[in-house]
Design a protein around this motif. Structure first.
Motif, PDB file in Angstrom:
ATOM      1  N   GLY A   1       0.784  -1.228   0.000  1.00  0.00           N
ATOM      2  CA  GLY A   1       0.000   0.000   0.000  1.00  0.00           C
ATOM      3  C   GLY A   1       0.816   1.277   0.000  1.00  0.00           C
ATOM      4  N   MET A   2       0.204   2.339   0.490  1.00  0.00           N
ATOM      5  CA  MET A   2       0.714   3.691   0.322  1.00  0.00           C
ATOM      6  C   MET A   2       0.569   4.491   1.606  1.00  0.00           C
ATOM      7  N   ILE A   3       1.475   5.435   1.773  1.00  0.00           N
ATOM      8  CA  ILE A   3       1.402   6.428   2.842  1.00  0.00           C
ATOM      9  C   ILE A   3       1.269   7.799   2.190  1.00  0.00           C
ATOM     10  N   ALA A   4       0.355   8.629   2.674  1.00  0.00           N
ATOM     11  CA  ALA A   4       0.223  10.000   2.171  1.00  0.00           C
ATOM     12  C   ALA A   4       0.841  10.963   3.177  1.00  0.00           C
ATOM     13  N   VAL A   5       1.799  11.744   2.705  1.00  0.00           N
ATOM     14  CA  VAL A   5       2.384  12.812   3.512  1.00  0.00           C
ATOM     15  C   VAL A   5       1.823  14.121   2.972  1.00  0.00           C
ATOM     16  N   VAL A   6       1.026  14.791   3.792  1.00  0.00           N
ATOM     17  CA  VAL A   6       0.301  15.988   3.356  1.00  0.00           C
ATOM     18  C   VAL A   6       0.934  17.217   4.005  1.00  0.00           C
ATOM     19  N   TYR A   7       1.172  18.240   3.184  1.00  0.00           N
ATOM     20  CA  TYR A   7       1.841  19.460   3.656  1.00  0.00           C
ATOM     21  C   TYR A   7       0.958  20.679   3.337  1.00  0.00           C
ATOM     22  N   PRO A   8       0.014  20.996   4.227  1.00  0.00           N
ATOM     23  CA  PRO A   8      -0.922  22.093   3.961  1.00  0.00           C
ATOM     24  C   PRO A   8      -0.489  23.437   4.565  1.00  0.00           C
ATOM     25  N   HIS A   9       0.803  23.567   4.881  1.00  0.00           N
ATOM     26  CA  HIS A   9       1.278  24.741   5.629  1.00  0.00           C
ATOM     27  C   HIS A   9       0.909  26.062   4.951  1.00  0.00           C
ATOM     28  N   HIS A  10       0.991  26.116   3.628  1.00  0.00           N
ATOM     29  CA  HIS A  10       0.723  27.370   2.896  1.00  0.00           C
ATOM     30  C   HIS A  10      -0.682  27.400   2.300  1.00  0.00           C
ATOM     31  N   PHE A  11      -1.495  26.448   2.683  1.00  0.00           N
ATOM     32  CA  PHE A  11      -2.863  26.363   2.170  1.00  0.00           C
ATOM     33  C   PHE A  11      -3.706  27.499   2.716  1.00  0.00           C
ATOM     34  N   LYS A  12      -4.596  28.052   1.862  1.00  0.00           N
ATOM     35  CA  LYS A  12      -5.466  29.150   2.266  1.00  0.00           C
ATOM     36  C   LYS A  12      -6.925  28.686   2.301  1.00  0.00           C
ATOM     37  N   LYS A  13      -7.700  29.298   3.170  1.00  0.00           N
ATOM     38  CA  LYS A  13      -9.112  28.911   3.296  1.00  0.00           C
ATOM     39  C   LYS A  13      -9.858  29.060   1.982  1.00  0.00           C
ATOM     40  N   SER A  14      -9.457  30.039   1.186  1.00  0.00           N
ATOM     41  CA  SER A  14     -10.157  30.286  -0.082  1.00  0.00           C
ATOM     42  C   SER A  14      -9.994  29.127  -1.068  1.00  0.00           C
ATOM     43  N   LEU A  15      -9.032  28.244  -0.824  1.00  0.00           N
ATOM     44  CA  LEU A  15      -8.774  27.131  -1.735  1.00  0.00           C
ATOM     45  C   LEU A  15      -9.572  25.886  -1.379  1.00  0.00           C
ATOM     46  N   ILE A  16     -10.274  25.895  -0.265  1.00  0.00           N
ATOM     47  CA  ILE A  16     -11.020  24.718   0.171  1.00  0.00           C
ATOM     48  C   ILE A  16     -12.081  24.360  -0.874  1.00  0.00           C
ATOM     49  N   ASP A  17     -12.067  23.119  -1.314  1.00  0.00           N
ATOM     50  CA  ASP A  17     -13.024  22.623  -2.311  1.00  0.00           C
ATOM     51  C   ASP A  17     -13.599  21.311  -1.784  1.00  0.00           C
ATOM     52  N   ARG A  18     -14.749  21.395  -1.150  1.00  0.00           N
ATOM     53  CA  ARG A  18     -15.364  20.210  -0.551  1.00  0.00           C
ATOM     54  C   ARG A  18     -15.685  19.144  -1.589  1.00  0.00           C
ATOM     55  N   LYS A  19     -16.121  19.583  -2.766  1.00  0.00           N
ATOM     56  CA  LYS A  19     -16.469  18.620  -3.818  1.00  0.00           C
ATOM     57  C   LYS A  19     -15.250  17.821  -4.253  1.00  0.00           C
ATOM     58  N   LEU A  20     -14.116  18.499  -4.422  1.00  0.00           N
ATOM     59  CA  LEU A  20     -12.895  17.817  -4.827  1.00  0.00           C
ATOM     60  C   LEU A  20     -12.424  16.859  -3.733  1.00  0.00           C
ATOM     61  N   MET A  21     -12.496  17.303  -2.476  1.00  0.00           N
ATOM     62  CA  MET A  21     -12.090  16.439  -1.366  1.00  0.00           C
ATOM     63  C   MET A  21     -12.933  15.170  -1.338  1.00  0.00           C
ATOM     64  N   LYS A  22     -14.234  15.319  -1.556  1.00  0.00           N
ATOM     65  CA  LYS A  22     -15.137  14.165  -1.543  1.00  0.00           C
ATOM     66  C   LYS A  22     -14.826  13.219  -2.705  1.00  0.00           C
ATOM     67  N   MET A  23     -14.631  13.784  -3.903  1.00  0.00           N
ATOM     68  CA  MET A  23     -14.338  12.970  -5.080  1.00  0.00           C
ATOM     69  C   MET A  23     -13.049  12.169  -4.881  1.00  0.00           C
ATOM     70  N   ASN A  24     -12.014  12.845  -4.388  1.00  0.00           N
ATOM     71  CA  ASN A  24     -10.729  12.182  -4.225  1.00  0.00           C
ATOM     72  C   ASN A  24     -10.782  11.105  -3.144  1.00  0.00           C
ATOM     73  N   MET A  25     -11.484  11.381  -2.066  1.00  0.00           N
ATOM     74  CA  MET A  25     -11.561  10.391  -0.995  1.00  0.00           C
ATOM     75  C   MET A  25     -12.371   9.180  -1.440  1.00  0.00           C
ATOM     76  N   GLU A  26     -13.425   9.394  -2.205  1.00  0.00           N
ATOM     77  CA  GLU A  26     -14.202   8.260  -2.735  1.00  0.00           C
ATOM     78  C   GLU A  26     -13.347   7.393  -3.652  1.00  0.00           C
ATOM     79  N   SER A  27     -12.485   8.039  -4.437  1.00  0.00           N
ATOM     80  CA  SER A  27     -11.614   7.289  -5.333  1.00  0.00           C
ATOM     81  C   SER A  27     -10.632   6.427  -4.558  1.00  0.00           C
ATOM     82  N   ILE A  28     -10.043   7.002  -3.504  1.00  0.00           N
ATOM     83  CA  ILE A  28      -9.036   6.284  -2.726  1.00  0.00           C
ATOM     84  C   ILE A  28      -9.663   5.184  -1.887  1.00  0.00           C
ATOM     85  N   SER A  29     -10.799   5.486  -1.270  1.00  0.00           N
ATOM     86  CA  SER A  29     -11.362   4.546  -0.296  1.00  0.00           C
ATOM     87  C   SER A  29     -12.246   3.461  -0.907  1.00  0.00           C
TER      88      SER A  29
END
Length: 328
Positions: free
Chosen positions: A213-241
């Protein structure tokens, strides 16, 4: 980079690798004897036949249009992902092909998910097949270009390294989504397809990744609230899970922004299955402290990206060009 760098394996190395495999409470793969594999393949085909028509519609199309892509090697990825539970593997295959057709379209879904050659993501104008089915199509070309844009963002990047347990490491930097328009659904789908491409690049033909399997290392340090996309998060998580046959070991969130706990994590909890939520680890503090925390999970500085203080230099453009040149 491979998991071992020395010709000798010490007891300490073996102990560390065993401990890393157990970090996320993952069950080990069964022994794959020829008899076991043959029996499992037969059971999977039986379970696929039992699926309701709407759940296996994409699978049936794939069997008709690209039989060479859905043979034993393809099905084995799903069996390994579900630890040879034929019923769960069949459900995942059904979801996979329905989603693959939804994302890549009827013309391109049944080609290998490659950037080069006659792959699904190669330019329609470069196809050597002059059949009616493969004639240049503006929608196909748009799909390819939006997917390439999603890849070049570098939001999702393979490190080509592994943790101490042999799991491949995927680096995710959400701040790179600043380069796309979340109000444009075509661009959102491009990013979702980019994830599919990267995951397939990791698992296809790689027995070790399929098993461990795989490990995801996520680095959101420079992420901004304006970039939050719930639809994309849902789509990607459905694909992975539930779709792509990849075993997820864990998610390591490194240097989260101040609003992570109040906004991002609640969304993650909504879109993540419970078993994955239990494997999320959040690491805050100095670079030295975070690297120390990650090392306890079998993630040494040598296998981590330079963005978080590791030794691995990631060059997205160069990697994409290499995949194209290799026909992958």
């Amino acid at each position: 980079m491979t998991m071992t760098s020395s010709s000798e394996t010490t007891d300490a190395d073996l102990a560390a690798a065993t401990a890393a495999l157990n970090l996320y409470s993952q069950r080990p793969q069964p022994e794959e004897t020829p008899e076991f594999l043959s029996k499992s393949q037969s059971e999977l085909l039986e379970e696929l036949d039992k699926l309701p028509d709407e759940k296996k519609a994409g699978w049936l199309k794939a069997k008709e249009k690209c039989p060479t892509l859905v043979g034993e090697v393809h099905r084995l990825m799903f069996l390994r992902c579900e630890l040879f539970n034929a019923e769960l593997a069949a459900l995942r295959i059904g979801k996979y092909w329905n989603r693959r057709i939804e994302l890549f379209g009827e013309n391109r879904s049944f080609k290998p998910l490659h950037l080069g050659g006659d792959g699904a993501l190669s330019s329609t104008h470069s196809s050597s097949d002059n059949s009616e089915h493969d004639k240049p199509n503006s929608e196909d070309e748009d799909m390819v270009q939006y997917t390439l844009k999603g890849l070049y963002l570098g939001f999702i990047r393979p490190t080509e390294t592994h943790d101490a347990g042999g799991r491949v490491i995927l680096f995710i930097d959400p701040s790179r989504l600043a380069g796309y328009d979340k109000n444009n659904n075509d661009e959102r789908l491009g990013v979702a397809r980019a994830l599919w491409y990267v995951l397939h690049n990791l698992i296809e033909g790689n027995d070790s990744v399929q098993k461990l399997g795989m490990i995801a290392v996520v680095y959101p340090h420079h992420f901004k609230k304006s970039l939050i996309d719930r639809k994309l998060m849902k789509m990607n998580m459905e694909s992975i899970s539930g779709c792509v046959p990849i075993r997820m070991g864990g998610f390591h969130i490194c240097h989260p922004p101040w609003f992570f706990g109040k906004i991002i994590f609640p969304i993650m909890k909504m879109v993540m299955p419970e078993r994955m939520r239990k494997r999320v680890r959040v690491h805050s503090g100095s670079e030295e402290k975070v690297l120390g925390n990650l090392k306890e999970f079998g993630l040494s500085q040598e296998v981590l990206p330079s963005e978080i203080g590791g030794d691995v230099i990631l060059d997205t453009d160069l990697w994409i060009q290499e995949m194209k040149s290799r026909g992958l």
